[in-house]
Design a protein around this motif. Structure first.
Motif, short mmCIF file in Angstrom:
data_model
loop_
_atom_site.label_atom_id
_atom_site.label_comp_id
_atom_site.label_asym_id
_atom_site.label_seq_id
_atom_site.Cartn_x
_atom_site.Cartn_y
_atom_site.Cartn_z
N LEU A 52 3.38 10.45 -10.58
CA LEU A 52 4.13 10.96 -9.42
C LEU A 52 3.77 10.19 -8.15
O LEU A 52 4.64 9.90 -7.33
CB LEU A 52 3.85 12.45 -9.25
CG LEU A 52 4.40 13.38 -10.34
CD1 LEU A 52 3.94 14.81 -10.11
CD2 LEU A 52 5.93 13.31 -10.38
N ALA A 53 2.49 9.88 -7.99
CA ALA A 53 2.07 9.12 -6.82
C ALA A 53 2.69 7.73 -6.84
O ALA A 53 3.10 7.20 -5.79
CB ALA A 53 0.55 9.01 -6.78
N ALA A 54 2.80 7.13 -8.02
CA ALA A 54 3.41 5.80 -8.14
C ALA A 54 4.89 5.84 -7.81
O ALA A 54 5.41 4.95 -7.12
CB ALA A 54 3.19 5.25 -9.55
N ILE A 55 5.59 6.87 -8.29
CA ILE A 55 7.02 7.02 -8.00
C ILE A 55 7.23 7.16 -6.49
O ILE A 55 8.15 6.59 -5.90
CB ILE A 55 7.62 8.21 -8.75
CG1 ILE A 55 7.59 7.95 -10.26
CG2 ILE A 55 9.03 8.50 -8.28
CD1 ILE A 55 8.37 6.73 -10.69
N GLN A 56 6.35 7.95 -5.86
CA GLN A 56 6.42 8.11 -4.41
C GLN A 56 6.24 6.75 -3.72
O GLN A 56 6.96 6.43 -2.76
CB GLN A 56 5.35 9.10 -3.95
CG GLN A 56 5.32 9.36 -2.46
CD GLN A 56 4.44 8.37 -1.68
OE1 GLN A 56 3.64 7.65 -2.27
NE2 GLN A 56 4.61 8.33 -0.38
N THR A 57 5.30 5.96 -4.20
CA THR A 57 5.06 4.65 -3.60
C THR A 57 6.26 3.73 -3.79
O THR A 57 6.66 3.02 -2.86
CB THR A 57 3.80 4.01 -4.22
OG1 THR A 57 2.70 4.90 -4.08
CG2 THR A 57 3.47 2.70 -3.55
N VAL A 58 6.86 3.75 -4.97
CA VAL A 58 8.01 2.90 -5.26
C VAL A 58 9.20 3.27 -4.38
O VAL A 58 9.89 2.40 -3.84
CB VAL A 58 8.39 3.00 -6.75
CG1 VAL A 58 9.75 2.36 -7.00
CG2 VAL A 58 7.33 2.34 -7.61
N LEU A 59 9.46 4.56 -4.21
CA LEU A 59 10.68 5.01 -3.53
C LEU A 59 10.52 5.22 -2.03
O LEU A 59 11.51 5.19 -1.30
CB LEU A 59 11.17 6.31 -4.17
CG LEU A 59 11.60 6.22 -5.63
CD1 LEU A 59 12.05 7.60 -6.13
CD2 LEU A 59 12.71 5.19 -5.83
N ASN A 256 11.54 -2.97 -6.24
CA ASN A 256 10.40 -2.14 -5.82
C ASN A 256 9.61 -1.61 -7.01
O ASN A 256 8.43 -1.28 -6.87
CB ASN A 256 10.88 -1.01 -4.93
CG ASN A 256 11.15 -1.46 -3.51
OD1 ASN A 256 10.27 -1.48 -2.68
ND2 ASN A 256 12.39 -1.85 -3.23
N MET A 257 10.25 -1.53 -8.17
CA MET A 257 9.52 -1.10 -9.37
C MET A 257 8.55 -2.17 -9.87
O MET A 257 7.70 -1.89 -10.72
CB MET A 257 10.52 -0.74 -10.47
CG MET A 257 11.23 0.59 -10.22
SD MET A 257 12.33 1.08 -11.57
CE MET A 257 11.12 1.43 -12.87
#
Length: 380
Positions: A52-59, A256-257
């Motif tokens: 979840l933290a990674a998804i937040q960083t990506v988006l 961004n991914m």
């Protein structure tokens, strides 16, 4: 040249960008001294919280800051048009407003948050205002030139960053410096934190200086989008917004991914090169949602924050400081991702309520009201 009617989409985008900026900064408050982790997504498959933290960083990380920069460029264009209508001397008028913004940012930096963006925007605004007054016909050239300089700079720094990641001794030295920052914000007094920001002013402002060419390019991109009718209620405007949605998300999300690729190779390019592409996609996305009539309540909340964006930006950082720093509730070093998300959402809801009161009783935010009064005072 005439622009008297307020464009709702601009307020919505501005409010969305303010909340998204908090979505990035909340990690700096919750985990002070851990700037490297904010830019990285290593170990994102280890557990659900890391994912979840990674998804937040990506988006979110850097994307909404890019959007906010574009919105400041559009704001510059609107002020330019108003200055022409009111027959104000453009460069003295706008430079004075940027001096006021710089002073606001300086106070915000010293008293609240060392990652202030207002000073950088003020400096960028003066540069672009100068270009607008002297080289208006060649703005496209200056946008491309600034973008190229920025890309070359990020490429060089990314190469150096990869060398740093392979130097254990240098990494240990950097980690020691971050440890001191962590101790300052978890045990230090408010006065000690102010003293730290004053003492290390140049070092703490390096990022704001390093992204100045990116800011110039995004400011001019905002101006050009506005001039080409991207925010007009017309078929041409809809076509432009659809292209922003298609290309901004279609290219922005995959690029961004790349942050998820292990080893840190894309940490800097994602934040400083690819993030603005996704920022453009968010313009198309929110325009699409608005045109479809979806999420009306949420868009209305974004709109009110957008009308008091400057006040809400400072307010959200004050609220986060009270929540996390040692002189407040002292919740820093929070590792629970769900709790950090909850803090972000909680502060955002509080901002929605306060912004509603600001707009209802003042028509704008208090900082905006003061800024507007002082901006016009020397020219009355």
């Amino acid at each position: 040249m005439e622009q008297s009617k307020r464009i709702r989409l601009l307020d919505i985008l501005r409010g969305f960008a303010i909340i998204g900026t908090l979505g990035t900064n909340i990690w700096l408050f919750a985990q002070p001294g851990d700037f490297i982790s904010l830019m990285s997504a290593d170990g994102w498959l280890s557990n659900l919280e890391a994912f979840l933290a990674a998804i937040q960083t990506v988006l979110i990380n850097g994307k909404l800051l890019g959007l906010l920069t574009i919105m400041f460029g559009i704001g510059l264009e609107l002020k330019y048009r108003k200055a022409k209508r009111d027959k104000l001397p453009w460069l003295p008028f706008y430079s004075w407003t940027m001096v006021l913004l710089f002073l606001d940012g300086l106070l915000h930096y010293f008293l609240v948050f060392e990652y202030d963006i207002l000073m950088s925007y003020a400096f960028t605004g003066i540069i672009v205002a100068l270009l607008l007054s002297r080289y208006e016909g060649s703005l496209n050239f200056w946008m491309k030139a600034s973008a190229v300089i920025h890309i070359v700079g990020v490429s060089i720094v990314s190469f150096l960053w990869m060398l740093i990641l392979r130097d254990d001794a240098l990494l240990a030295e950097i980690a020691a410096g971050f440890s001191e920052v962590k101790d300052l914000y978890t045990t230090g007094t408010y006065v000690e934190q102010i003293s730290y920001r004053m003492r290390d002013f140049i070092r703490l402002r390096l990022e704001a200086i390093a992204i100045i060419f990116m800011n110039i390019a995004l400011y001019i991109a905002g101006i050009r989008l506005f001039r080409h009718g991207a925010f007009d209620d017309s078929e041409k405007g809809k076509r432009i917004r659809k292209r922003l949605l298609r290309w901004g998300l279609g290219l922005g999300i995959p690029l961004n991914m790349l942050l998820l690729v292990p080893g840190g190779l894309f940490d800097l390019p994602v934040r400083y090169l690819f993030a603005p592409i996704l920022s453009l996609g968010y313009i198309g996305l929110l325009a699409f949602i608005l045109e479809r009539g979806w999420w009306k309540w949420l868009l209305a909340r974004f709109e009110t924050i957008g009308k008091a964006a400057l006040s809400c930006y400072v307010l959200q950082n004050i609220a986060a400081s009270l929540l996390f720093y040692s002189w407040g509730l002292g919740l820093a070093l929070m590792q629970n991702v769900y709790a950090i998300f909850a803090a972000w959402i909680g502060i955002s809801i509080g901002m929605m309520a306060v912004a509603h009161l600001f707009v209802k009783f003042m028509g704008t935010g208090p900082l905006e009201w003061v800024w507007r009064k002082l901006s016009y005072m020397p020219f009355k």
